[in-house]
Design a protein around this motif. Structure first.
Motif, PDB file in Angstrom:
ATOM      1  N   GLU A 159       0.826  -1.206   0.000  1.00 18.34           N
ATOM      2  CA  GLU A 159       0.000   0.000   0.000  1.00 18.34           C
ATOM      3  C   GLU A 159       0.862   1.259   0.000  1.00 18.34           C
ATOM      4  O   GLU A 159       0.543   2.240  -0.663  1.00 18.34           O
ATOM      5  N   LEU A 164       3.852   1.572  -1.284  1.00 16.72           N
ATOM      6  CA  LEU A 164       4.412   1.710  -2.625  1.00 16.72           C
ATOM      7  C   LEU A 164       3.377   2.252  -3.604  1.00 16.72           C
ATOM      8  O   LEU A 164       3.708   3.047  -4.476  1.00 16.72           O
ATOM      9  N   GLU A 165       2.121   1.837  -3.444  1.00 15.27           N
ATOM     10  CA  GLU A 165       1.064   2.336  -4.317  1.00 15.27           C
ATOM     11  C   GLU A 165       0.841   3.838  -4.102  1.00 15.27           C
ATOM     12  O   GLU A 165       0.621   4.578  -5.059  1.00 15.27           O
ATOM     13  N   TRP A 186       3.123   6.015  -3.031  1.00 15.22           N
ATOM     14  CA  TRP A 186       4.269   6.686  -3.640  1.00 15.22           C
ATOM     15  C   TRP A 186       4.163   6.714  -5.158  1.00 15.22           C
ATOM     16  O   TRP A 186       4.489   7.708  -5.795  1.00 15.22           O
ATOM     17  N   GLU A 187       3.718   5.587  -5.720  1.00  9.05           N
ATOM     18  CA  GLU A 187       3.588   5.510  -7.175  1.00  9.05           C
ATOM     19  C   GLU A 187       2.567   6.522  -7.679  1.00  9.05           C
ATOM     20  O   GLU A 187       2.816   7.234  -8.653  1.00  9.05           O
ATOM     21  N   LYS A 188       1.432   6.618  -7.011  1.00  5.00           N
ATOM     22  CA  LYS A 188       0.400   7.577  -7.402  1.00  5.00           C
ATOM     23  C   LYS A 188       0.886   9.011  -7.230  1.00  5.00           C
ATOM     24  O   LYS A 188       0.652   9.870  -8.081  1.00  5.00           O
ATOM     25  N   LEU A 239       4.062  10.169  -7.208  1.00  9.13           N
ATOM     26  CA  LEU A 239       5.090  10.488  -8.192  1.00  9.13           C
ATOM     27  C   LEU A 239       4.512  10.601  -9.605  1.00  9.13           C
ATOM     28  O   LEU A 239       4.948  11.438 -10.394  1.00  9.13           O
ATOM     29  N   THR A 240       3.532   9.765  -9.904  1.00  9.32           N
ATOM     30  CA  THR A 240       2.879   9.844 -11.212  1.00  9.32           C
ATOM     31  C   THR A 240       2.152  11.172 -11.371  1.00  9.32           C
ATOM     32  O   THR A 240       2.271  11.837 -12.404  1.00  9.32           O
ATOM     33  N   SER A 241       1.411  11.575 -10.345  1.00  7.54           N
ATOM     34  CA  SER A 241       0.679  12.845 -10.438  1.00  7.54           C
ATOM     35  C   SER A 241       1.648  14.029 -10.499  1.00  7.54           C
ATOM     36  O   SER A 241       1.417  14.995 -11.227  1.00  7.54           O
ATOM     37  N   TRP A 260       5.361  13.938   3.008  1.00  6.89           N
ATOM     38  CA  TRP A 260       6.360  12.886   3.134  1.00  6.89           C
ATOM     39  C   TRP A 260       6.958  12.862   4.542  1.00  6.89           C
ATOM     40  O   TRP A 260       7.271  11.814   5.080  1.00  6.89           O
TER      41      TRP A 260
END
Length: 82
Positions: free
Chosen positions: A3, A5-6, A8-10, A12-14, A80
């Motif tokens: 969760e 990582l998800e 962080w992924e969202k 960084l993507t945004s 963060w």
């Protein structure tokens, strides 16, 4: 762990998409100003569009986009730290 990582992924993507949009806008503004010099730049408030012209060099940027980008980066940093 997955969760986190998800998230962080969202995030960084945004952030990446936001920077791409800001970059495209900043690249297009000087091109439009150079191609169509008849556009009345003086009527646009400086906080939205700032244009610098000297000796055939044209630089245009948007202070409001820079401010929004900095606020977003600070917000990400504060999120963060928590």
């Amino acid at each position: 762990m997955v969760e986190v990582l998800e998230v962080w992924e969202k995030m960084l993507t945004s952030m990446g998409i936001a920077f791409i949009i800001i970059g495209v806008a900043l690249i297009m503004i000087p091109l439009i100003v150079k191609i169509i010099p008849s556009i009345s730049i003086e009527k646009i408030p400086w906080i939205i569009l700032w244009v610098y012209r000297k000796d055939g060099f044209t630089f245009a940027t948007s202070p409001i986009l820079i401010i929004i980008g900095l606020i977003y980066l600070i917000w990400i940093k504060l999120k963060w730290i928590r």
